[in-house]
Design a protein around this motif. Sequence first.
Motif, PDB file in Angstrom:
ATOM      1  N   GLU A  34      -5.385  14.147  11.969  1.00  0.00           N
ATOM      2  CA  GLU A  34      -4.454  14.895  12.819  1.00  0.00           C
ATOM      3  C   GLU A  34      -4.915  16.329  13.055  1.00  0.00           C
ATOM      4  N   ALA A  35      -5.716  16.864  12.130  1.00  0.00           N
ATOM      5  CA  ALA A  35      -6.209  18.230  12.283  1.00  0.00           C
ATOM      6  C   ALA A  35      -7.466  18.312  13.132  1.00  0.00           C
ATOM      7  N   GLY A  36      -7.960  17.157  13.606  1.00  0.00           N
ATOM      8  CA  GLY A  36      -9.169  17.175  14.418  1.00  0.00           C
ATOM      9  C   GLY A  36     -10.435  17.276  13.603  1.00  0.00           C
ATOM     10  N   GLU A  37     -10.356  17.006  12.296  1.00  0.00           N
ATOM     11  CA  GLU A  37     -11.528  17.082  11.435  1.00  0.00           C
ATOM     12  C   GLU A  37     -12.205  15.717  11.272  1.00  0.00           C
ATOM     13  N   LEU A  38     -11.522  14.670  11.726  1.00  0.00           N
ATOM     14  CA  LEU A  38     -12.011  13.315  11.533  1.00  0.00           C
ATOM     15  C   LEU A  38     -11.750  12.527  12.810  1.00  0.00           C
ATOM     16  N   PRO A  39     -12.794  12.006  13.463  1.00  0.00           N
ATOM     17  CA  PRO A  39     -12.571  11.230  14.695  1.00  0.00           C
ATOM     18  C   PRO A  39     -11.931   9.889  14.392  1.00  0.00           C
ATOM     19  N   LEU A  40     -11.421   9.248  15.417  1.00  0.00           N
ATOM     20  CA  LEU A  40     -10.729   7.981  15.244  1.00  0.00           C
ATOM     21  C   LEU A  40     -11.621   6.925  14.593  1.00  0.00           C
ATOM     22  N   GLY A  41     -12.881   6.849  15.007  1.00  0.00           N
ATOM     23  CA  GLY A  41     -13.781   5.830  14.469  1.00  0.00           C
ATOM     24  C   GLY A  41     -13.934   5.926  12.956  1.00  0.00           C
ATOM     25  N   LYS A  42     -14.177   7.136  12.455  1.00  0.00           N
ATOM     26  CA  LYS A  42     -14.352   7.299  11.009  1.00  0.00           C
ATOM     27  C   LYS A  42     -13.030   7.144  10.270  1.00  0.00           C
ATOM     28  N   ALA A  43     -11.934   7.590  10.876  1.00  0.00           N
ATOM     29  CA  ALA A  43     -10.623   7.380  10.263  1.00  0.00           C
ATOM     30  C   ALA A  43     -10.336   5.888  10.120  1.00  0.00           C
ATOM     31  N   ASP A  44     -10.740   5.095  11.121  1.00  0.00           N
ATOM     32  CA  ASP A  44     -10.554   3.648  11.069  1.00  0.00           C
ATOM     33  C   ASP A  44     -11.409   3.035   9.961  1.00  0.00           C
ATOM     34  N   GLN A  45     -12.653   3.472   9.817  1.00  0.00           N
ATOM     35  CA  GLN A  45     -13.507   2.970   8.739  1.00  0.00           C
ATOM     36  C   GLN A  45     -12.842   3.179   7.375  1.00  0.00           C
ATOM     37  N   LEU A  46     -12.303   4.371   7.164  1.00  0.00           N
ATOM     38  CA  LEU A  46     -11.687   4.692   5.875  1.00  0.00           C
ATOM     39  C   LEU A  46     -10.382   3.937   5.678  1.00  0.00           C
TER      40      LEU A  46
ATOM     41  N   LEU B 278       0.843  -1.186   0.000  1.00  0.00           N
ATOM     42  CA  LEU B 278       0.000   0.000   0.000  1.00  0.00           C
ATOM     43  C   LEU B 278       0.879   1.235   0.000  1.00  0.00           C
ATOM     44  N   LYS B 279       0.528   2.183  -0.840  1.00  0.00           N
ATOM     45  CA  LYS B 279       1.325   3.396  -0.938  1.00  0.00           C
ATOM     46  C   LYS B 279       0.593   4.558  -0.274  1.00  0.00           C
ATOM     47  N   ALA B 280       1.365   5.434   0.355  1.00  0.00           N
ATOM     48  CA  ALA B 280       0.783   6.621   0.990  1.00  0.00           C
ATOM     49  C   ALA B 280       0.466   7.627  -0.103  1.00  0.00           C
ATOM     50  N   THR B 281      -0.679   7.451  -0.762  1.00  0.00           N
ATOM     51  CA  THR B 281      -1.090   8.326  -1.852  1.00  0.00           C
ATOM     52  C   THR B 281      -1.599   9.645  -1.294  1.00  0.00           C
ATOM     53  N   ASP B 282      -1.942  10.556  -2.200  1.00  0.00           N
ATOM     54  CA  ASP B 282      -2.469  11.848  -1.759  1.00  0.00           C
ATOM     55  C   ASP B 282      -3.740  11.671  -0.940  1.00  0.00           C
TER      56      ASP B 282
ATOM     57  N   ASN C 131      -2.848  10.453   2.487  1.00  0.00           N
ATOM     58  CA  ASN C 131      -2.291  11.589   3.237  1.00  0.00           C
ATOM     59  C   ASN C 131      -3.392  12.555   3.669  1.00  0.00           C
ATOM     60  N   ASP C 132      -4.411  12.741   2.808  1.00  0.00           N
ATOM     61  CA  ASP C 132      -5.549  13.590   3.194  1.00  0.00           C
ATOM     62  C   ASP C 132      -6.288  12.980   4.382  1.00  0.00           C
ATOM     63  N   LEU C 133      -6.433  11.651   4.376  1.00  0.00           N
ATOM     64  CA  LEU C 133      -7.080  10.961   5.493  1.00  0.00           C
ATOM     65  C   LEU C 133      -6.300  11.190   6.780  1.00  0.00           C
ATOM     66  N   ARG C 134      -5.004  10.975   6.732  1.00  0.00           N
ATOM     67  CA  ARG C 134      -4.186  11.173   7.927  1.00  0.00           C
ATOM     68  C   ARG C 134      -4.186  12.630   8.352  1.00  0.00           C
TER      69      ARG C 134
ATOM     70  N   ASP D  21     -11.993   7.965  -5.294  1.00  0.00           N
ATOM     71  CA  ASP D  21     -13.114   7.626  -4.409  1.00  0.00           C
ATOM     72  C   ASP D  21     -12.761   7.808  -2.934  1.00  0.00           C
ATOM     73  N   LEU D  22     -11.528   7.445  -2.549  1.00  0.00           N
ATOM     74  CA  LEU D  22     -11.125   7.642  -1.156  1.00  0.00           C
ATOM     75  C   LEU D  22     -11.094   9.125  -0.821  1.00  0.00           C
ATOM     76  N   GLY D  23     -10.600   9.937  -1.752  1.00  0.00           N
ATOM     77  CA  GLY D  23     -10.593  11.379  -1.525  1.00  0.00           C
ATOM     78  C   GLY D  23     -11.984  11.934  -1.326  1.00  0.00           C
ATOM     79  N   ALA D  24     -12.952  11.438  -2.123  1.00  0.00           N
ATOM     80  CA  ALA D  24     -14.332  11.903  -1.985  1.00  0.00           C
ATOM     81  C   ALA D  24     -14.934  11.477  -0.650  1.00  0.00           C
ATOM     82  N   LEU D  25     -14.621  10.255  -0.208  1.00  0.00           N
ATOM     83  CA  LEU D  25     -15.133   9.775   1.079  1.00  0.00           C
ATOM     84  C   LEU D  25     -14.567  10.581   2.238  1.00  0.00           C
ATOM     85  N   VAL D  26     -13.264  10.879   2.179  1.00  0.00           N
ATOM     86  CA  VAL D  26     -12.639  11.677   3.238  1.00  0.00           C
ATOM     87  C   VAL D  26     -13.285  13.056   3.300  1.00  0.00           C
ATOM     88  N   ALA D  27     -13.481  13.677   2.133  1.00  0.00           N
ATOM     89  CA  ALA D  27     -14.078  15.015   2.094  1.00  0.00           C
ATOM     90  C   ALA D  27     -15.495  15.008   2.661  1.00  0.00           C
ATOM     91  N   ALA D  28     -16.255  13.933   2.395  1.00  0.00           N
ATOM     92  CA  ALA D  28     -17.633  13.868   2.887  1.00  0.00           C
ATOM     93  C   ALA D  28     -17.694  13.555   4.376  1.00  0.00           C
TER      94      ALA D  28
END
Length: 439
Positions: A133-145, A119-123, A126-129, A164-171
Motif C-alpha cells: 500500500e505504501a508503493g514499496e512493493l509491486p503487485l507481482g512481488k506482493a502476490d509471490q509473497l 490464516l491470521k493477519a500476523t505482523d 501486515n508488513d506485506l500489506r 522468514d516472511l518478515g525477512a522476505l518482505v524486507a528484502a
Amino acid sequence: MAMTAQWDEGYGTAPGLRDALRSLTQGAGGGGELWRLGDAEVTDALAVVGQARALLEVAEVDLVREGLARGLPGESSWSPADWVTRAEGQRAPDPGVRHTASVVRVAQAGTRMAGPSALKATDAVNDLRGAFEAGELPLGKADQLARFHAQVAPVADEEMLEEDLGALVAAAKDDVVATGPEGRRRERVRGLGEKELAVAITRTGRLLKPEKESEDDDRRAKRGRSLTKSQGPAGMSLYRVVLDPEGAAVVDAALAALSGPVKGPDGQADERPATQRRADALVEIIRRGVASPGAEPKCEKAQVVVTIGLDDLHQGTHGAGVTATGQVLAPSVVRKLACDAGIIPVVLGGDSEILDLGRSARWFTPGQKRALWLRDGGCTYPGCTMPPQWCDAHHVAWWSRGGASDIGNAALLCERHHTRVHTRDLRASITPTGVTWHL
C-alpha cells in the motif's frame, strides 16, 4: 486505503488522480497535443503514469478486500476472480486472468479465518500489506509473497514463518532514501527482483518444510518430466521439455558447456543467436552420446555449481542448495549429485561473501568405472536390469560423510534407484564379486 508521503506528489485523492489521468489521455488517438511536450516532460509524464498504475492497483486490492469481507461474490454465486472480472469489465475490457488472480490473492492475504487451516493477519502479513500500500512493493512481488504464506502456513511453525516472511518482505521491497542538498531529492533503492525473490521463496519454503515433505515434492516433480514433439514451421520439428529442478540443473550445466559463442578461423564473431547455439549444443550432446552408447564416458558429467551449507550437505534436513542458474535443490538431491558430478565447492562468509571458490573434485576415475562395469554388470539394486552405461557410480558410504572414492566403496545404480538409496539412506555390503543391499 493507506496512503503515505510517497504518494503525495501532486495527487493523493481519487479526484486528483482522475484529473491527472484525464490530462494525459486527452492527447491519445493522434488528436491531442502531446507533441508540444518537451523531452523532460514526456519522461516525467511516464513517471506519473507509473505512479498512477501502482496507486490504482492499491485501490483495486483494497476494494476487492472490502468486497470479499462483505461477501459480495457469494451473493451472485461468483468466485472472487469472476466477480472482479465482471465488475471491472462493466465499463472497460475485462482485466487479464493473471492480473485478477494476483489481485485476489493479495486481497486475501491473512484474511481467511475459517476452518482448521485459518490464516491470521500476523505482523509479517501486515508488513506485506503495508509495503504494498505504501508503493514499496509491486503487485507481482506482493502476490509471490502472499502465495508463499498461504501455501506454507498450514504446515510451518508459526514463529519461524513469521520471521522468514518478515525477512522476505524486507528484502523484496524498495526503499526511498533522501539524497542531494538538504535531502531534497529522493532516490528509489530497488529490492530483490521477481526472479531473485522466487529463488529466495523456494529456498525458504524448503527450510520451513519437513524433509520428508520436501522429498515428496521432489518425487512428484520428477514424475512431471515430459518431452513432447509436434510439427514446427516449414517442415521443422518443435520439442517441448518440462523438467524438475534437478533435471533442469543438469541440462543447464550441459548446455552451458557447449553453447558459448565460437569464433571463426580468422577470429570472426559467432553470428548464431543464443537460441540456435543452445539447440546446436543439445544436438551435439546427443550425437556424442549415441556415437558410442556402450563405451566408457571420456569426460566428467556436466558440472553443476551448487551453493549449500556444509552442515546441510553432510546431514541437513531443512537446508537447500541453489545452482548457478537459480534452481533450488533439496539436500538429498545435492548429496546424490555429489556421487558422480563435478561439484564446485563455494565457501561463504557470514554475509554471503565468497571467501573461497574451489576447483572441481574428481570422483571415480575412468579406470575405476571400467572395473565397476565389469564387476557389477549394471544397476546393483535388487531386481533392476539397467545396463552399466546408464548407471551412476554411487559412494556407498556417502562422500559427503567422508566416504572414499574407492572400488570397495562404490556401486552402480540407475538414476531411479540412486534416488531411492539416498532418500532411504540404505546401506550395502561390498565384496570383490558384487554388492548386496540391505533393504
